[in-house]
Design a protein around this motif. Sequence first.
Motif, short mmCIF file in Angstrom:
data_model
loop_
_atom_site.label_atom_id
_atom_site.label_comp_id
_atom_site.label_asym_id
_atom_site.label_seq_id
_atom_site.Cartn_x
_atom_site.Cartn_y
_atom_site.Cartn_z
N GLU A 141 0.86 -1.18 0.00
CA GLU A 141 0.00 0.00 0.00
C GLU A 141 0.90 1.24 0.00
O GLU A 141 1.64 1.48 0.96
CB GLU A 141 -0.92 0.00 1.22
CG GLU A 141 -1.72 -1.28 1.40
CD GLU A 141 -2.63 -1.56 0.22
OE1 GLU A 141 -3.28 -0.61 -0.26
OE2 GLU A 141 -2.68 -2.73 -0.22
N SER A 173 -1.41 -3.68 -5.05
CA SER A 173 -2.15 -3.29 -3.84
C SER A 173 -3.32 -4.23 -3.58
O SER A 173 -3.69 -5.06 -4.41
CB SER A 173 -2.66 -1.87 -3.99
OG SER A 173 -3.66 -1.82 -5.00
N THR A 174 -3.94 -4.05 -2.41
CA THR A 174 -5.14 -4.82 -2.10
C THR A 174 -6.27 -4.49 -3.06
O THR A 174 -7.04 -5.37 -3.45
CB THR A 174 -5.57 -4.55 -0.65
OG1 THR A 174 -4.51 -4.93 0.23
CG2 THR A 174 -6.82 -5.33 -0.29
N ALA A 175 -6.37 -3.23 -3.47
CA ALA A 175 -7.40 -2.85 -4.44
C ALA A 175 -7.17 -3.57 -5.77
O ALA A 175 -8.11 -4.04 -6.41
CB ALA A 175 -7.39 -1.33 -4.65
N THR A 205 -4.87 0.90 4.36
CA THR A 205 -4.11 1.61 3.33
C THR A 205 -4.13 3.10 3.67
O THR A 205 -5.08 3.59 4.29
CB THR A 205 -4.73 1.35 1.94
OG1 THR A 205 -3.86 1.87 0.93
CG2 THR A 205 -6.10 1.99 1.79
N THR A 235 -9.05 -1.46 3.88
CA THR A 235 -9.09 -1.89 2.48
C THR A 235 -10.32 -2.78 2.24
O THR A 235 -11.02 -3.17 3.17
CB THR A 235 -7.83 -2.70 2.13
OG1 THR A 235 -7.74 -3.81 3.04
CG2 THR A 235 -6.58 -1.84 2.25
N THR A 236 -10.55 -3.11 1.00
CA THR A 236 -11.62 -4.04 0.64
C THR A 236 -11.35 -5.40 1.27
O THR A 236 -10.22 -5.90 1.24
CB THR A 236 -11.69 -4.20 -0.89
OG1 THR A 236 -11.93 -2.93 -1.48
CG2 THR A 236 -12.77 -5.18 -1.30
#
Length: 408
Positions: free
Chosen positions: A202, A255-257, A283, A307-308
Motif C-alpha cells: 500500500e 495493492s489490495t485494491a 491503506t 481496504t476491501t
Amino acid sequence: MSRIVLGVSGGIAAYKACEVLRRLSEGGHEVTVVPTPNALMFVGEATWAALSGRPVATGVFEHVHEVPHVRLGRQAELVVVAPATADLLARAASGRADDLLTNTLLTASCPVLMVPAMHTEMWLHPATRANVATLRERGVIVMNPADGRLTGADSGPGRLPEPVDIVAVATSLLDDPATVDAVRRRDLDGRHVVVSAGGTHEALDPVRFLGNAASGLQGVALARAAALRGATVTLVAAHVTAALPAGVQVQRVSSTADLADTMTGLAGEADALVMAAAPADFTPARPSEGKIKKDGDAGLSIDLVQTTDVLATLSRHRPRPQTIVGFAAETAASADALVALGRAKLARKGCDLLVCNDVSGGAVFGRAENSVVIVSAEGVVGEAAGDKSVIAHRIWDAVVASEKEKDR
C-alpha cells in the motif's frame, strides 16, 4: 536418504539438470545420473560424476554383472527425467528399451516424473500430446513445460521449468504417497482454479509502502500442485519472493485494491478460488504524490482506512457455484484456540474452507515448511505439517472432498 535416478535426455536444457542434481544432492538424496548418449553431447560424464559424487550410468553393457538396466529401476524410489525431449517421451510411450534410460523406465516400480523441454511446435504436435496422454494414463507424472525463451530467438511453451520448481515437485512426490496418488488421478482435470499469493503493498509515497512478511511460497505451491493435478491455473501474484511455477497463467498485482479487482474479474470463470495472498487490512487515506521528506525531528502521522475485504466480497458475490478457500494467519495460545479463531473467521467471511496457521514467533512466513489446520462450517476437516508443497496437496484434497460432499 532417498535413492533417485536422474535421467537426462539429449536437449540443450540438459545443462539445467546440473542444478536439479545439485539441489537434490544437497537435500540429502542419493542421486544416480543416467544420461542418454545424446545428453552426453551437451554435458559430459565427468560433470555428472563430480556433482553427484557417484559413478554415472551410461550404457547397458557397463558393469554387466550388476545388470544395471534392471537394478537401477528396481532400487530407485523416484525417477526424474529432466529434460524429457519429444524423442524420449515417444520412446517411453511406445515401451522402447534402446538405451539404459528407457530400460530403467521399463523396470521402475516407483513414481516417475518427466519434465518436458522442446520447441513449441514439438510440444504442441498431436504426436507429442498423444504420447503425454499415454504416459499419464500409465501413471507417469508429466509436468507441463514453462512458457518462455527457448533456443535462439524463439519463445513459447516448451521451456524446461526452473530447477527449484522441478525439485519442489520431486520432493513432494518423495515425501507423501498420497500426493503421488492424487497427481496420478489428476482429480482437478477440467477445472479452472484461481490462486492468489504474496503480500500486497500500500503506497505511502512513490518510494515507500506498507506491506507484510508474506513470501508467496504457500500460494505458489498451491498453484503448482493444482497444475500437476490437471487444473487450468491462474496465479494472481502480489509481491512474491518465491520462484513462480511452470504451466500456470500469472497475473501480477500490487495493492489490495488491485488484488480485489483482479480476483473479482476472474471469479466468473473459476471453479475454485484460493485466497492464499496476504492483503493489507489498511491503506493510507491520502498517499503522497511526492516523496515524503524528513522535517527536522518531527515524526510522521498517517491516516489509514480499511481496504476491501477481498475474501468476504468473493464469498458474498459468487457468480457461479464454486469452492472458496481462505487463509487465516493467527497468533494463538493453543491448537484449540487456533481452531476457534479459524471457525469464527470462516463464519464472518462466508468461505467454504479456511486454512489456519499459527504465525507466532515469526513462524511460516518465508519458510519452506508450514503447519495448518483446515476447517469448514462443520469443524476440522484436515491437518497437515511439513513441506509447503505437500501441504498444498492436502488443501486440494480438502477442496475435492468438499465438492464431493456438496454433490451428494
